[in-house]
Design a protein around this motif. Structure first.
Motif, PDB file in Angstrom:
ATOM      1  N   GLU A   1      35.729  45.507  42.200  1.00  0.00           N
ATOM      2  CA  GLU A   1      34.480  44.817  41.901  1.00  0.00           C
ATOM      3  C   GLU A   1      33.750  44.465  43.208  1.00  0.00           C
ATOM      4  N   PRO A   2      32.446  44.769  43.310  1.00  0.00           N
ATOM      5  CA  PRO A   2      31.713  44.406  44.530  1.00  0.00           C
ATOM      6  C   PRO A   2      31.566  42.882  44.626  1.00  0.00           C
TER       7      PRO A   2
ATOM      8  N   GLY B   1      21.133  54.979  55.006  1.00  0.00           N
ATOM      9  CA  GLY B   1      21.536  53.922  55.921  1.00  0.00           C
ATOM     10  C   GLY B   1      21.613  52.534  55.314  1.00  0.00           C
ATOM     11  N   THR B   2      21.415  52.391  54.016  1.00  0.00           N
ATOM     12  CA  THR B   2      21.469  51.067  53.398  1.00  0.00           C
ATOM     13  C   THR B   2      22.884  50.506  53.454  1.00  0.00           C
ATOM     14  N   VAL B   3      23.881  51.334  53.177  1.00  0.00           N
ATOM     15  CA  VAL B   3      25.283  50.925  53.267  1.00  0.00           C
ATOM     16  C   VAL B   3      25.952  51.820  54.300  1.00  0.00           C
ATOM     17  N   LYS B   4      26.520  51.211  55.350  1.00  0.00           N
ATOM     18  CA  LYS B   4      27.203  51.988  56.379  1.00  0.00           C
ATOM     19  C   LYS B   4      28.708  52.000  56.168  1.00  0.00           C
ATOM     20  N   VAL B   5      29.233  50.858  55.691  1.00  0.00           N
ATOM     21  CA  VAL B   5      30.683  50.714  55.551  1.00  0.00           C
ATOM     22  C   VAL B   5      30.981  49.975  54.248  1.00  0.00           C
ATOM     23  N   ILE B   6      32.064  50.372  53.604  1.00  0.00           N
ATOM     24  CA  ILE B   6      32.579  49.611  52.469  1.00  0.00           C
ATOM     25  C   ILE B   6      33.853  48.936  52.949  1.00  0.00           C
ATOM     26  N   LYS B   7      33.839  47.602  52.924  1.00  0.00           N
ATOM     27  CA  LYS B   7      35.012  46.822  53.312  1.00  0.00           C
ATOM     28  C   LYS B   7      35.806  46.541  52.046  1.00  0.00           C
ATOM     29  N   VAL B   8      37.053  46.989  52.023  1.00  0.00           N
ATOM     30  CA  VAL B   8      37.889  46.870  50.826  1.00  0.00           C
ATOM     31  C   VAL B   8      38.883  45.733  51.014  1.00  0.00           C
ATOM     32  N   LEU B   9      38.896  44.811  50.062  1.00  0.00           N
ATOM     33  CA  LEU B   9      39.843  43.694  50.066  1.00  0.00           C
ATOM     34  C   LEU B   9      40.883  43.909  48.986  1.00  0.00           C
ATOM     35  N   GLY B  10      42.096  43.489  49.269  1.00  0.00           N
ATOM     36  CA  GLY B  10      43.160  43.559  48.274  1.00  0.00           C
ATOM     37  C   GLY B  10      43.088  42.367  47.338  1.00  0.00           C
ATOM     38  N   PRO B  11      44.094  42.197  46.504  1.00  0.00           N
ATOM     39  CA  PRO B  11      44.089  41.074  45.561  1.00  0.00           C
ATOM     40  C   PRO B  11      44.221  39.747  46.295  1.00  0.00           C
TER      41      PRO B  11
ATOM     42  N   TYR C   1      50.555  39.423  49.732  1.00  0.00           N
ATOM     43  CA  TYR C   1      49.386  39.983  49.086  1.00  0.00           C
ATOM     44  C   TYR C   1      48.308  40.276  50.127  1.00  0.00           C
ATOM     45  N   GLY C   2      47.515  41.321  49.863  1.00  0.00           N
ATOM     46  CA  GLY C   2      46.360  41.613  50.692  1.00  0.00           C
ATOM     47  C   GLY C   2      46.695  42.595  51.718  1.00  0.00           C
TER      48      GLY C   2
ATOM     49  N   CYS D   1      39.643  44.594  45.118  1.00  0.00           N
ATOM     50  CA  CYS D   1      40.420  45.326  44.117  1.00  0.00           C
ATOM     51  C   CYS D   1      41.503  44.416  43.548  1.00  0.00           C
ATOM     52  N   ASP D   2      41.963  44.745  42.331  1.00  0.00           N
ATOM     53  CA  ASP D   2      42.957  43.893  41.676  1.00  0.00           C
ATOM     54  C   ASP D   2      44.392  44.232  42.062  1.00  0.00           C
ATOM     55  N   SER D   3      44.618  45.305  42.824  1.00  0.00           N
ATOM     56  CA  SER D   3      45.963  45.619  43.308  1.00  0.00           C
ATOM     57  C   SER D   3      45.858  46.332  44.650  1.00  0.00           C
ATOM     58  N   THR D   4      46.952  46.301  45.402  1.00  0.00           N
ATOM     59  CA  THR D   4      46.948  46.967  46.699  1.00  0.00           C
ATOM     60  C   THR D   4      46.854  48.482  46.529  1.00  0.00           C
ATOM     61  N   ALA D   5      47.384  49.009  45.440  1.00  0.00           N
ATOM     62  CA  ALA D   5      47.300  50.450  45.188  1.00  0.00           C
ATOM     63  C   ALA D   5      45.833  50.875  45.000  1.00  0.00           C
ATOM     64  N   TRP D   6      45.073  50.089  44.239  1.00  0.00           N
ATOM     65  CA  TRP D   6      43.658  50.425  44.045  1.00  0.00           C
ATOM     66  C   TRP D   6      42.858  50.198  45.323  1.00  0.00           C
TER      67      TRP D   6
END
Length: 177
Positions: A102-103, A144-154, A176-177, A117-122
């Motif tokens: 989820e953003p 150029g609107t989005v350069k990077v997607i920062k992914v967080l774990g649960p 976790y994380g 994300c809801d799990s470390t696998a996702w």
């Protein structure tokens, strides 16, 4: 350039779309200023502000037009577009990914979209998909609107305090994380 002069950071170059938006906003402001000055001069000749049969700046606007005008005047086009992406997240990434990821927020200055994300696998899976998602988002929002997607774990379970906890212990939170 001499060695004594400090190198100044360069402003990010604007793309054609951003340049056009800037020029349009500047032209609208100039036209609005010219129109306001002429209106004031006309009102002064008539002896003050009067109501008339023709439309003027005091007339009510439809809600959609008022919101669009506010977004344009304040320069909120990019944040509004990214907000639309957050609302259309399942259509952009697919229902399976949207169910687990989820953003959370968008940093306009760094152009970073943070997704949790809801799990470390996702989270790992989304990190692998990130370049494809960045390309898809930029295709939808503009280059150029989005350069990077920062992914967080649960986030992990809530910390509980009580008699059975050791003081200063993080418990299972550090796995976790």
């Amino acid at each position: 350039m001499s060695d004594a002069e400090p190198e100044r950071p360069k402003d990010p170059e604007l793309s054609g779309v951003d340049l056009a938006r800037q020029a349009l906003v500047a032209a609208k402001e100039q036209a609005r200023a010219r129109g306001a000055a002429a209106q004031q001069k006309k009102q002064a000749r008539r002896g003050g502000l009067r109501s008339g049969a023709r439309a003027d700046g005091r007339d009510p606007l439809p809600l959609g037009a008022a919101i669009n005008r506010l977004i344009t005047e304040r320069g909120w086009e990019t944040p509004a577009a990214v907000g639309g992406v957050m609302g259309r997240w399942p259509q952009l990434v697919g229902p399976e990914v949207a169910q687990h990821c989820e953003p959370q927020k968008y940093d306009e200055d760094a152009r970073v979209l943070t997704v949790q994300c809801d799990s470390t696998a996702w989270a790992t899976q989304l990190r692998l998909l990130a370049p494809t998602l960045v390309a898809r988002l930029n295709e939808d929002l503009g280059h150029g609107t989005v350069k990077v997607i920062k992914v967080l774990g649960p986030g992990g379970p809530a910390r509980r305090y009580g008699a059975l906890r050791a003081p200063g212990s993080k418990g299972p939170g550090d796995t976790y994380g």
